[in-house]
Design an enzyme around this catalytic site. Structure first.
Site, PDB file in Angstrom:
ATOM      1  N   TYR A 109      -4.866 -26.052  -8.635  1.00 26.07           N
ATOM      2  CA  TYR A 109      -6.025 -25.332  -8.090  1.00 26.07           C
ATOM      3  C   TYR A 109      -7.163 -26.277  -7.713  1.00 26.07           C
ATOM      4  CZ  TYR A 109      -3.910 -20.915  -9.627  1.00 26.07           C
ATOM      5  OH  TYR A 109      -3.074 -19.846  -9.800  1.00 26.07           O
TER       6      TYR A 109
ATOM      7  N   LYS B  47       5.917 -27.888 -17.778  1.00 24.16           N
ATOM      8  CA  LYS B  47       7.185 -27.956 -17.033  1.00 24.16           C
ATOM      9  C   LYS B  47       7.515 -29.436 -16.835  1.00 24.16           C
ATOM     10  CE  LYS B  47      10.552 -26.027 -14.589  1.00 24.16           C
ATOM     11  NZ  LYS B  47      11.590 -25.142 -15.164  1.00 24.16           N
TER      12      LYS B  47
ATOM     13  N   ASP C  26      -2.857 -18.952 -15.460  1.00 25.88           N
ATOM     14  CA  ASP C  26      -3.191 -17.819 -14.607  1.00 25.88           C
ATOM     15  C   ASP C  26      -2.045 -16.802 -14.639  1.00 25.88           C
ATOM     16  OD1 ASP C  26      -4.631 -16.369 -12.820  1.00 25.88           O
ATOM     17  OD2 ASP C  26      -4.191 -17.621 -11.085  1.00 25.88           O
TER      18      ASP C  26
ATOM     19  N   ASP D  34       8.987 -21.467 -18.034  1.00 23.29           N
ATOM     20  CA  ASP D  34       9.883 -20.349 -17.707  1.00 23.29           C
ATOM     21  C   ASP D  34      10.422 -19.687 -18.969  1.00 23.29           C
ATOM     22  OD1 ASP D  34      10.826 -22.933 -17.671  1.00 23.29           O
ATOM     23  OD2 ASP D  34      12.567 -22.528 -16.440  1.00 23.29           O
TER      24      ASP D  34
ATOM     25  N   ASP E  90      -1.696 -12.880 -16.733  1.00 18.91           N
ATOM     26  CA  ASP E  90      -1.412 -11.582 -16.101  1.00 18.91           C
ATOM     27  C   ASP E  90      -0.189 -10.949 -16.769  1.00 18.91           C
ATOM     28  OD1 ASP E  90      -3.504 -11.778 -14.287  1.00 18.91           O
ATOM     29  OD2 ASP E  90      -2.298 -11.000 -12.633  1.00 18.91           O
TER      30      ASP E  90
END
Ligand code: ATP
Length: 330
Positions: A123, A169, A226, A202, A230
């Site tokens: 970002y 990751k 982020d 994941d 959610d």
């Protein structure tokens, strides 16, 4: 007297902000708290009118306030909240996911704090767009990683949390996430009283659905945080209930996780709780712990009673009804 900068923004942002201000005003009538609310412009509508999504006065207003409440902006989020976070160096994004009484949560045992790095990663807005391809650069520094991980461990210690899970990751994004993991491992050594574990993003996304009770504090990079927040919002009953804080060393902006929800804007049916709970986080950050608890309890009582429910919670009540019910419980 606290000077609170408010940014209602677009869509339901205006509706949930006016509800939150009403609740805070009532709270101040009942306690020693006092607020001066100063409204600032930002967002899609402001850009249509003036060509600018985030005016200088708004940034200055936030800088000169004791704290800021931000509701929601639409398509200009990337021009508003992301620059605000980066310019004010609000490096820690706190996104709690707690199942509330009386709410049909997919997972009723959830009580997780997601600590998301808020200033870099993908970002950082560095990249370019060509006709048939585009590029976004992911930047991870040891300095920002160390700072956010220390924040997460300190948070865990101060809030009697037992475990911090670093989510990454590094098996694929090895250039960047190995830097993040080096920082997390270095910091973890300073907190032997707190369990430290690592998970790949994941696998973590799946385990959050299957066994959310195994998580306590999660610390991760910008985009992963982020997305995971959610996901946890979905596990606890939806975006109408999830608050957040963007916190730096001496400035902070508190905002609901949800956006401007154009599909329900103007109908008076938005759930104001995410924004009101964001103001609870704000009071807590300002050091007003007792009044923060009082307001949080008023919200929890309304949820427990279950009489007043906005459509996202399966009812037919309006934003106004929810606001009045919370005020009645203060
Ligand atoms: P934006 O483009 O501003 O992000 P969006 O609709 O894509 O808007 P959200 O605003 O986060 O994203 O909304 C996602 C869904 O959740 C929508 O269906 C919206 O109506 C619902 N929703 C979000 N916030 C609330 C709320 N406070 N009360 C009720 N429903 C909500």
């Amino acid at each position: 007297m606290y000077k609170i900068a408010t940014i209602p923004g677009d869509g339901i942002g205006k509706e949930v902000m006016s509800s939150t201000i009403k609740v805070l005003q009532e709270l101040s009538n009942k306690t020693k708290l006092s607020f001066q609310f100063l409204e600032y412009m930002a967002g899609d509508e402001h850009k249509v009118k003036t060509g600018i999504a985030l005016p200088k006065e708004t940034v200055l207003g936030v800088q000169n306030s004791d704290a800021c409440l931000f509701a929601a902006v639409g398509d200009t989020a990337k021009e508003v909240i992301i620059p605000l976070r980066q310019r004010l160096n609000l490096y820690a994004n706190l996104r709690p996911a707690k199942a509330y009484p009386g709410i049909k949560a997919l997972k009723p045992d959830i009580d997780i704090m997601i600590v998301r790095e808020n200033t870099e990663g993908i970002y950082k807005m560095i990249g370019s767009r060509e006709k048939t391809w585009g590029i976004n650069v992911r930047i991870i520094t040891y300095e920002a990683s160390e700072r956010i991980v220390r924040y997460a461990f300190n948070y865990a210690r101060e809030n009697s949390r037992k475990k911090v899970t670093a989510v990454h990751k590094a098996n694929v994004l090895d250039f960047t996430d190995n830097v993040f993991l080096e920082a997390t491992r270095d910091v973890a050594r300073d907190y032997p009283d707190i369990v430290y574990e690592e998970q790949i993003i994941d696998a973590c996304a799946m385990k959050l659905v299957l066994m959310p009770e195994n998580f306590d504090v999660i610390v991760t990079t910008n985009m992963f945080g982020d997305i995971l927040s959610d996901e946890t919002a979905g596990l606890i009953g939806g975006l109408g209930l999830t608050p957040s804080g963007n916190i730096g060393d001496n400035k902070a902006i508190f905002e609901p996780v949800h956006g401007s929800a154009p599909d329900i804007a103007g109908k008076g049916i938005a759930n104001p709780i995410a924004c009101i709970l964001s103001s609870v986080m704000m009071l807590d950050w300002l050091g007003e712990k007792d009044d923060a608890k009082r307001l949080e309890n008023a919200v929890l009582d309304v949820l427990k009673e279950g009489r007043i429910r906005t459509p996202d919670l399966g009812g037919t009540h309006k934003t106004r009804d929810m606001t009045d019910a919370i005020i009645l419980n203060l």
